[in-house]
Design an enzyme around this catalytic site. Sequence first.
Site, PDB file in Angstrom:
ATOM      1  N   HIS A  31       0.827  -1.223   0.000  1.00 51.10           N
ATOM      2  CA  HIS A  31       0.000   0.000   0.000  1.00 51.10           C
ATOM      3  C   HIS A  31       0.854   1.262   0.000  1.00 51.10           C
ATOM      4  O   HIS A  31       0.482   2.286   0.585  1.00 51.10           O
ATOM      5  CB  HIS A  31      -0.969   0.004   1.183  1.00 51.10           C
ATOM      6  CG  HIS A  31      -1.957  -1.110   1.160  1.00 51.10           C
ATOM      7  ND1 HIS A  31      -3.099  -1.074   0.405  1.00 51.10           N
ATOM      8  CD2 HIS A  31      -1.965  -2.318   1.786  1.00 51.10           C
ATOM      9  CE1 HIS A  31      -3.777  -2.201   0.570  1.00 51.10           C
ATOM     10  NE2 HIS A  31      -3.101  -2.980   1.393  1.00 51.10           N
ATOM     11  N   ASN A  89     -10.248  -3.092   2.139  1.00 47.96           N
ATOM     12  CA  ASN A  89      -9.968  -2.980   0.706  1.00 47.96           C
ATOM     13  C   ASN A  89     -11.252  -2.658  -0.044  1.00 47.96           C
ATOM     14  O   ASN A  89     -12.325  -2.567   0.543  1.00 47.96           O
ATOM     15  CB  ASN A  89      -9.378  -4.293   0.167  1.00 47.96           C
ATOM     16  CG  ASN A  89      -7.930  -4.512   0.588  1.00 47.96           C
ATOM     17  OD1 ASN A  89      -7.147  -3.578   0.649  1.00 47.96           O
ATOM     18  ND2 ASN A  89      -7.584  -5.755   0.880  1.00 47.96           N
TER      19      ASN A  89
END
Length: 488
Positions: free
Chosen positions: A55, A127
């Site tokens: 990320h 997510n």
Amino acid sequence: MSDTSYTTTNTGTPVAADSQSLTVGADGAIPLIDSYLTEKLAHFNRERVPERVVHAKGGGAFGVFETTEDVSQYTRAALFQQGTATEMLARFSTVAGEQGSPDTWRDPRGFALKFYTSEGNYDLVGNNTPVFFLRDGIKFPDFIHSQKRLPGSNLRNNDMQWDFWSQSPESAHQVTWLMGDRGLPASWRHMDGFGSHTYQWINAAGERFWVKYHFKTNQGIAVLSADQAAEIAGQDADYHQHDLYTNIAEGNHPSWTMSVQVMPYEDAKTYRFNPFDVTKVWPHADFPLIKVGTMTLNKNAENYFAQIEQATFSPANFVPGIAASPDRMLQARIFSYADAQRYRVGVNHAQLPVNAAKTQVNSYSKDGAARIDFPPADRPGYAPNSFGGPHADPARAAESTGWQNDGELLRTSATLHPEDDDFGQAGTLYRDVMDDAAKARLLAQIIGHVGAVKNAEIRARAIAYWSNVDIELGSKLGAALAATSVAV
């Protein structure tokens, strides 16, 4: 109006020149006593903190979450009481790419939320998909390594990805999502978000429930084609970041409706598949969505590094009324995320303004690098103490220990749940959710991705993988690849 401010060192001393070093002698040598020069260069060398291992590429914004519905029968968490408005921060990201990678690579998107509640900070780190590739955190480093770069060429490699996926059948559901349309969202504003894991809610009476979080975009779902995503990647690597920043700056504030699925506590013991398996979704027919409120992003960061890059999120950050579940992936993340932030930003990262709670902090944590906050001088630095220092209040946080010590919940899923197969939900997603056009796009994407695999054994395993998802899908993939030359 003239600017009357003046340049200083980091300790506030006025400096004589912004653009010229101090020099001495005929040769113009620069002495080490030019402390402003050395301060600037030393600080410049240290401007970056380690980027996130996963990320790394992302952006975000501030906003507010408003609880519009009464869900007090399920949780006593203050932020989820009807009429409550809670300041928050959202960060969106890709998973595998580095900080400089394109926003539009095919990848799941991180959907990380920090709620500055009246009971401390609550982080929900999810997510844009309701499932994940793995059900056990011990495999997470291996999975990420398979998605990164080869040590020799420093290039990403389809053989590595399919070698891991084809030997990890639990990944099938998430890979089907990834290779489908929603693997390429048109923008962060046009994608849903999910807590993904199963969490626990506890009400004021101490009753417990299992929940899953859903954030449905109010802008509508929009996706890119593979060709569009590739074209944008070459033109604007920061496309999604640009889109979010510009829309908020222009007053077009994106919003999401948050709902939860609620499972009665005892139902988890006998449900037809393991409800704590993050590779599975709960069918809405069994557990319909219950609306909770609305998240709106309405303020851009003033400084990206200070407020987005230094923002730290961890599933370990719960508040009273919310707790963990026996989800093995969640439990691993509870350690791993908090530990990553201590390494990446520092042991006192929670004292930085973007991470600091907006309520009182009474912690016995002591010292460490970059400590900026400290208790009153007369407060003892240990617990328990006899001198008026803070003490734990079980009534406030009884549920922080997690689920009850219930052996039935800790038994193996194979014993408890007869439908715990790895490919069933992925097949349902393909057959029952995707229309014919979406199926065709999925097949084309898989053909391209598996077609780049050079190793014959791995390619064969990938074909078998998709045959287990759906026999017709696997057959079409095999036929399409049959004419492709394979280098062993």
